[in-house]
Write a protein that holds these residues in place. Structure first.
Motif, PDB file in Angstrom:
ATOM      1  N   ARG A 139       0.841  -1.278   0.123  1.00 55.85           N
ATOM      2  CA  ARG A 139       0.051  -0.081  -0.087  1.00 55.85           C
ATOM      3  C   ARG A 139       0.821   1.197  -0.097  1.00 55.85           C
ATOM      4  NH1 ARG A 139      -4.863  -0.998   4.306  1.00 55.85           N
ATOM      5  NH2 ARG A 139      -2.961  -1.765   5.509  1.00 55.85           N
ATOM      6  N   ARG A 140       0.280   2.282  -0.459  1.00 58.26           N
ATOM      7  CA  ARG A 140       1.131   3.415  -0.332  1.00 58.26           C
ATOM      8  C   ARG A 140       1.222   4.027   1.002  1.00 58.26           C
ATOM      9  NH1 ARG A 140      -2.136   7.485  -4.185  1.00 58.26           N
ATOM     10  NH2 ARG A 140      -0.345   9.025  -3.541  1.00 58.26           N
ATOM     11  N   ILE A 141       2.282   4.791   1.335  1.00 55.88           N
ATOM     12  CA  ILE A 141       2.582   5.157   2.886  1.00 55.88           C
ATOM     13  C   ILE A 141       2.940   6.707   2.567  1.00 55.88           C
ATOM     14  CG2 ILE A 141       4.328   5.060   4.659  1.00 55.88           C
ATOM     15  CD1 ILE A 141       4.355   2.009   4.058  1.00 55.88           C
ATOM     16  N   GLY A 142       2.171   7.484   3.227  1.00 55.15           N
ATOM     17  CA  GLY A 142       2.669   9.044   3.475  1.00 55.15           C
ATOM     18  C   GLY A 142       3.786   9.349   4.193  1.00 55.15           C
ATOM     19  N   LEU A 143       4.314  10.418   4.051  1.00 55.21           N
ATOM     20  CA  LEU A 143       5.531  10.634   4.768  1.00 55.21           C
ATOM     21  C   LEU A 143       5.232  10.633   6.402  1.00 55.21           C
ATOM     22  CD1 LEU A 143       8.173  11.927   4.989  1.00 55.21           C
ATOM     23  CD2 LEU A 143       7.247  14.221   4.773  1.00 55.21           C
ATOM     24  N   GLU A 144       4.003  10.952   6.354  1.00 57.69           N
ATOM     25  CA  GLU A 144       3.672  10.767   8.288  1.00 57.69           C
ATOM     26  C   GLU A 144       3.719   9.417   8.660  1.00 57.69           C
ATOM     27  OE1 GLU A 144       0.971  13.768   9.611  1.00 57.69           O
ATOM     28  OE2 GLU A 144       0.411  12.395  11.167  1.00 57.69           O
TER      29      GLU A 144
END
Lengths: 312, 226, 261
Positions: free
Chosen positions: C196-201
């Motif tokens: 899955r995509r992972i945001g910076l946070e």
């Protein structure tokens, strides 16, 4: 009204600082200072700049449909920023991005106000804005086709949706003072905008330097909306919606709208950004969508409603 | 005292005024009359300093009210009148209230100008001029849209204003009002002043301008609008 | 899904496609056009003397591992007219992209081999052998694979678990089943991503031991500016050139070596 808006912001700012990408947990120091604080500040500054620009443009152009996005000012800011980024030295020297955005926005705003002086009727002004937007996006496509980066088109598609996520504090330090400067310029225009509600001749007969007022409106909007667009892409409809939401509460006098529009714009963008961050908790999304998507989804029906009411 | 001499105005390639001179002093109510396109409104704009190459006026001393003045936004009557304080850079309540009272619109002060009748909105705009408390009033058809009673009320107000030492120059739609209230009537035709006389002497010139045979009793009711 | 299972599916696909070009079983092609970046690279490695034209991307050093070698070959866009003019007797393509062009070429009875792109090391071995056989250069294929195995054998063994995350612009990650996952495993790293995509946070909330990011390209790129975010300063980063990882091939061993350092 100002008091209510300040209270609203006092509620929204802590929520924004405590809301992460799909989490409500208390952040650690790094996340708080490097992500949440810049994001919250950018939301306030950019939203405030857009709300104020919208209120000033509607007053200066005497048109309830005026908005920095619809009139192509943010679009030409995006064009300027993109040209600066892909063709300039933005990678080595970040303020180039900002300078490019401001230059683009300035050209767009100058063209519109020159046009507005000739043909002040509402629909033709909006058409001029549509033309500015169309030229900006055509030139953008051209610039991207010629750009040295083969993925430029994909990158820009995403960037143009407008977002506040993951902008470093350095971008706040860069754009913030410019947005604030634009805000100061715009807030001083209240008296001139009041006079302009009777028309340009009447304003002149009341001793208002009309040409200078329009010029300051263009410069202020360029700073307040253009700097935001250079950092966060084009976040649409805040400038259009905010003055209309406020008029039933603070009345229609353009000068009275200005401070309220700055606060309400910041509150609206901050609220939209909080919603977007929470979206992955409610919807099957793996990351938060850009906030520009939400403002456009909410703003477009609003535009239709205003257009139905105000265009004869 | 306000005036212009030997004024020629060319707008968009057309000469609108030829060599016009006009002056009015304190205590005078001057009516500008003439057929459509005679140049009345242009002359008033020139007096207000709104045309290129015309002397700019001190906005605190000279108030100009354009024909069919309206507001883009739904300001309240009181807000419209308060715009008249812009030249003084204040929002003094006393002159605004006085203006609303003399224009007979005080009871509608919180109503929005886009939600009252055309005549009431016109009086709100007139109150804006009075709120400036100027020495010279330049008013373009302030009685349009008003019923006869209201028109006479406004003209009585303007006459009183002149009589207490102000200068009032007014473009008038109805010549009977000019004949009855003005100290002087200036008749314009095709950009030229054809008469500048007191009401009791102006009729022959006015009749010629409007194509009436001399000798007919120019009863106000038969006269075409000027 | 196991590597073996994937391999079977892939092998069936390739065999099925080879059936479409029975002419190849008789005589090997001499005039070969490649229309896909990944087949370009295999063609350059295995049979440069048979190349009539490559896709234009083959010469882009940011995308192609053999950009330098590809420099001396002509380029052709995926347009039926341009390809027909070259009179190829074999076309190498991917299962996706330019399908309309390929349909036209198929009608002109030009043999087309669509190469499915492998997502693991076993798949790389099979693909290399199959393409080598198709081009009648079996020995060269075996040589390439021997070199790959030698390079992989030199990868040092790790004692402790290192959690790595392949993180690309806009938060895209490489989860199980991808080539990058296979390369990480081969380098002795454990992959944190579930695809899955992972945001910076989210990344900072659970930071990896090693952040694997694409090398910042020479040209300005908005998408990669995020990699310069000051909040990432505390996490060890390993830059890996996209040219090494976009396509699979015997050269993937060098990516493994880079990851294992």
């Amino acid at each position: 009204m100002i008091r209510w808006l300040v209270m609203l912001l006092a509620v929204l700012i802590p929520i924004s600082l405590l809301t992460g990408d799909a989490t409500l947990a208390l952040p650690d120091n790094l996340i708080f200072w490097q992500l949440r604080v810049p994001r919250t500040m950018l939301g306030l500054l950019i939203g405030g700049g857009l709300g104020l620009s919208g209120a000033v443009l509607q007053g200066a152009l005497r048109n309830p449909l005026a908005d920095p996005g619809l009139l192509g000012i943010t679009g030409s800011a995006g064009l300027g920023a993109v040209i600066a980024f892909y063709w300039g030295f933005a990678a080595e020297f970040p303020p180039t991005l900002l300078a490019g955005g401001l230059m683009g926005a300035g050209i767009g705003a100058a063209f519109l106000l020159a046009f507005a002086g000739r043909a002040p009727s509402g629909p033709s002004l909006i058409l001029a804005g549509v033309a500015v937007s169309a030229i900006a996006s055509a030139l953008l496509a051209l610039a991207l086709a010629l750009a040295p980066n083969p993925f430029a088109l994909t990158e820009i598609t995403y960037w143009l949706m407008g977002g506040l996520a993951d902008r470093p504090l350095s971008q706040v330090e860069m754009a913030g003072p410019v947005i604030l400067l634009g805000g100061v310029i715009l807030l001083k225009l209240g008296r001139g905008l009041d006079a302009l509600s009777l028309g340009e001749d009447a304003a002149r007969s009341l001793g208002i330097p009309v040409a200078a007022t329009l010029r300051m409106a263009a410069i202020g909007t360029t700073c307040a909306a253009g700097a935001g667009a250079a950092v966060a892409g084009s976040i649409g409809f805040i400038g259009l919606v905010v003055p209309h939401l406020l008029r039933p509460w603070v009345g229609e006098r353009p000068g009275a709208l200005l401070p309220a529009a700055a606060l309400a714009g910041g509150a609206l963008l901050l609220a939209a950004d909080i919603l977007v961050r929470l979206a992955p908790l409610m919807l099957p999304l793996s990351t938060a969508p850009p906030v520009g998507v939400l403002t456009a989804l909410l703003g477009a029906p609003f535009l239709v409603a205003i257009a139905r009411r105000s265009v004869p | 005292m306000i005036g212009l001499s030997d004024l020629t105005v060319v707008l968009g390639g057309h000469t609108v005024l030829y060599d016009v001179s006009l002056a009015a002093g304190p205590g005078e109510l001057v009516a500008l009359c003439g057929p459509n396109g005679a140049g009345k409104s242009t002359l008033l704009r020139a007096l207000a300093g709104l045309l290129p190459d015309t002397p700019t006026r001190d906005p605190r001393r000279v108030a100009w009210l354009e024909q069919g003045a309206r507001s883009t936004w739904g300001l309240t009557v009181e807000q419209v009148a308060t715009l008249g304080r812009i030249p003084h850079r204040d929002r003094a309540a006393a002159p605004v209230t006085r203006a609303l009272q003399v224009c007979g619109i005080d009871m509608l002060r919180s109503a929005r100008v886009d939600r009252i009748s055309g005549g009431e909105a016109r009086r709100a705009m007139l109150a804006r001029a009075f709120a400036t408390e100027p020495d010279v009033f330049l008013l373009d058809e302030p009685t349009a849209d008003l019923d006869p009673a209201a028109s006479h009320a406004i003209m009585r107000l303007l006459r009183t204003t002149a009589d207490i030492g102000r200068t009032v120059i007014v473009v008038l739609h109805a010549i009977e009002l000019a004949l009855r209230y003005a100290h002087r009537i200036v008749v314009l035709r095709n950009g030229r002043v054809v008469a500048d006389l007191p009401p009791d002497q102006v009729l022959p010139a006015a009749a010629a301008v409007f194509g009436l045979p001399i000798g007919i009793d120019p009863s106000p009711r038969l006269l075409p609008p000027c | 899904m196991s590597d073996a299972g994937q391999g079977t599916i892939w092998r069936c696909l390739l065999c099925g496609l080879l059936v479409l070009v029975p002419v190849l079983h008789g005589q090997a092609a001499d005039r070969v056009v490649s229309l896909n970046l990944c087949t370009d690279q295999m063609l350059v490695l295995l049979a440069p003397e048979k190349i009539i034209a490559l896709s234009p991307l083959a010469k882009d050093p940011s995308l192609s591992f053999v950009a330098h070698e590809a420099e001396r070959f002509p380029s052709v866009r995926a347009s039926a007219e341009a390809v027909l003019r070259l009179r190829p007797d074999l076309i190498l393509a991917a299962p996706y992209g330019a399908q309309a062009t390929l349909a036209v070429l198929q009608q002109e009875h030009i043999p087309i081999v669509r190469i499915s792109l492998p997502q693991n090391l076993a798949g790389i071995r099979r693909m290399t052998r199959d393409i080598a056989r198709t081009l009648d250069v079996t020995a060269r294929g075996d040589m390439q694979l021997e070199r790959m195995d030698a390079e992989l054998a030199e990868v040092p063994h790790r004692d402790r678990v290192v959690r790595a995350l392949v993180w690309e612009p806009r938060g895209f990650t490489a989860g199980p089943g991808t080539l990058m996952h296979a390369l990480l495993r081969a380098a002795g790293l454990s992959n944190m991503s579930d695809g899955r995509r992972i945001g910076l946070e989210a990344l900072l909330r659970r930071p990896p031991d090693l952040l694997v990011v694409p090398t910042t390209p020479a040209y300005p790129s908005l998408a990669t500016t995020i990699l310069q975010h000051p909040a990432l300063a505390g996490i060890p980063q390993r830059e890996i050139p996209p040219a090494m990882t976009i396509c699979a091939g015997p050269f993937s061993a060098q990516a493994v070596a880079l990851l294992a350092q």
